[in-house]
Design a protein around this motif. Structure first.
Motif, short mmCIF file in Angstrom:
data_model
loop_
_atom_site.label_atom_id
_atom_site.label_comp_id
_atom_site.label_asym_id
_atom_site.label_seq_id
_atom_site.Cartn_x
_atom_site.Cartn_y
_atom_site.Cartn_z
N LEU A 46 -89.73 96.48 67.17
CA LEU A 46 -89.96 95.09 67.57
C LEU A 46 -90.25 95.06 69.06
CD1 LEU A 46 -89.91 92.04 66.98
CD2 LEU A 46 -87.43 92.11 67.40
N GLN A 47 -91.38 94.49 69.42
CA GLN A 47 -91.78 94.40 70.82
C GLN A 47 -92.13 92.96 71.15
OE1 GLN A 47 -93.74 97.41 72.61
NE2 GLN A 47 -92.77 98.94 71.34
N ALA A 48 -91.50 92.45 72.20
CA ALA A 48 -91.86 91.13 72.73
C ALA A 48 -93.03 91.33 73.69
CB ALA A 48 -90.68 90.49 73.42
N ASP A 52 -101.52 85.10 78.07
CA ASP A 52 -101.83 83.74 78.53
C ASP A 52 -100.59 82.87 78.65
OD1 ASP A 52 -104.56 84.39 78.61
OD2 ASP A 52 -104.81 83.86 76.50
N GLY A 53 -99.48 83.46 79.09
CA GLY A 53 -98.25 82.71 79.28
C GLY A 53 -97.46 82.45 78.02
N GLU A 54 -97.94 82.89 76.88
CA GLU A 54 -97.24 82.72 75.60
C GLU A 54 -96.55 84.02 75.21
OE1 GLU A 54 -97.04 79.99 73.58
OE2 GLU A 54 -98.15 78.78 75.02
N VAL A 55 -95.31 83.92 74.76
CA VAL A 55 -94.58 85.09 74.27
C VAL A 55 -94.75 85.17 72.76
CG1 VAL A 55 -92.30 86.14 74.02
CG2 VAL A 55 -92.90 84.96 76.14
N TYR A 56 -95.02 86.38 72.27
CA TYR A 56 -95.10 86.61 70.83
C TYR A 56 -94.41 87.93 70.50
CZ TYR A 56 -99.03 89.80 71.71
OH TYR A 56 -99.83 90.83 72.15
N PHE A 57 -94.17 88.15 69.23
CA PHE A 57 -93.48 89.35 68.78
C PHE A 57 -94.42 90.18 67.91
CE2 PHE A 57 -90.29 86.12 69.53
CZ PHE A 57 -89.42 86.79 70.36
N ASP A 58 -94.45 91.46 68.21
CA ASP A 58 -95.23 92.43 67.44
C ASP A 58 -94.22 93.30 66.71
OD1 ASP A 58 -96.93 94.36 66.43
OD2 ASP A 58 -98.00 94.68 68.31
N LYS A 77 -95.51 100.64 52.40
CA LYS A 77 -95.35 101.79 53.31
C LYS A 77 -95.29 101.34 54.77
CE LYS A 77 -95.08 106.18 54.14
NZ LYS A 77 -93.77 106.77 54.05
N ASN A 78 -96.23 100.48 55.17
CA ASN A 78 -96.28 100.00 56.55
C ASN A 78 -96.55 98.50 56.57
OD1 ASN A 78 -96.15 102.56 58.12
ND2 ASN A 78 -97.99 103.00 56.93
N VAL A 79 -95.86 97.80 57.45
CA VAL A 79 -96.05 96.36 57.61
C VAL A 79 -96.17 96.07 59.10
CG1 VAL A 79 -95.00 94.08 57.31
CG2 VAL A 79 -94.62 95.84 55.58
N ARG A 80 -97.12 95.23 59.45
CA ARG A 80 -97.23 94.76 60.83
C ARG A 80 -97.27 93.25 60.80
NH1 ARG A 80 -101.79 95.46 65.40
NH2 ARG A 80 -100.48 94.75 67.13
N VAL A 81 -96.40 92.63 61.59
CA VAL A 81 -96.30 91.17 61.65
C VAL A 81 -96.43 90.76 63.11
CG1 VAL A 81 -94.82 89.18 61.22
CG2 VAL A 81 -94.73 91.14 59.66
N VAL A 87 -87.63 86.64 65.57
CA VAL A 87 -87.46 87.64 64.53
C VAL A 87 -86.01 88.09 64.58
CG1 VAL A 87 -88.13 89.93 63.73
CG2 VAL A 87 -89.85 88.41 64.74
N ASN A 88 -85.36 88.16 63.44
CA ASN A 88 -83.97 88.60 63.36
C ASN A 88 -83.94 89.97 62.68
OD1 ASN A 88 -81.14 88.44 63.53
ND2 ASN A 88 -81.04 87.74 61.42
N VAL A 89 -83.34 90.96 63.37
CA VAL A 89 -83.22 92.32 62.83
C VAL A 89 -81.74 92.67 62.80
CG1 VAL A 89 -83.78 94.75 63.12
CG2 VAL A 89 -85.46 93.00 63.77
#
Length: 108
Positions: A46-48, A52-58, A77-81, A87-89
């Protein structure tokens, strides 16, 4: 198909999905909850990030199971969101204390 038949079908599908979850949860190390989906996975990255000033999660998952009634293949097998929501882990405990009591409808 009547509204009652549709409701019964959806209820049966949710129950089957819960039973599948109960059967596979012990195979995974993490529970991941996003805005749209619930996953079980063995590897989570999980990477924050910001643009453009907006925070998102990869979010990248490997060896995952997706809680989705409408998917025929829930093992992935692999998921990218990519999401702008939280995001709660959580790491799953590796013990038998999480099992449902035997003899209940869901614990069989």
């Amino acid at each position: 198909m009547s509204a009652e038949d549709l409701e019964n079908y959806e209820t049966d599908m949710e129950l089957q999905l819960y039973r599948e979850y109960r059967d596979v949860v012990g195979l995974f190390s993490y529970v991941v909850e996003t805005e749209r989906r619930f996953y079980l996975a063995n590897h989570v990255d999980l990477q924050a990030k910001s643009a453009d000033g907006e925070v998102y999660f990869d979010l990248s998952l490997q060896d995952a199971w997706v809680w989705d009634v409408y998917r025929s293949a829930r093992f992935v097998k692999n998921v990218r969101v990519i999401t702008f929501k939280d995001v709660n882990v959580e790491e799953l405990a590796k013990n038998d204390d999480l099992e449902l009591p035997k003899g209940t409808d869901l614990g069989n």
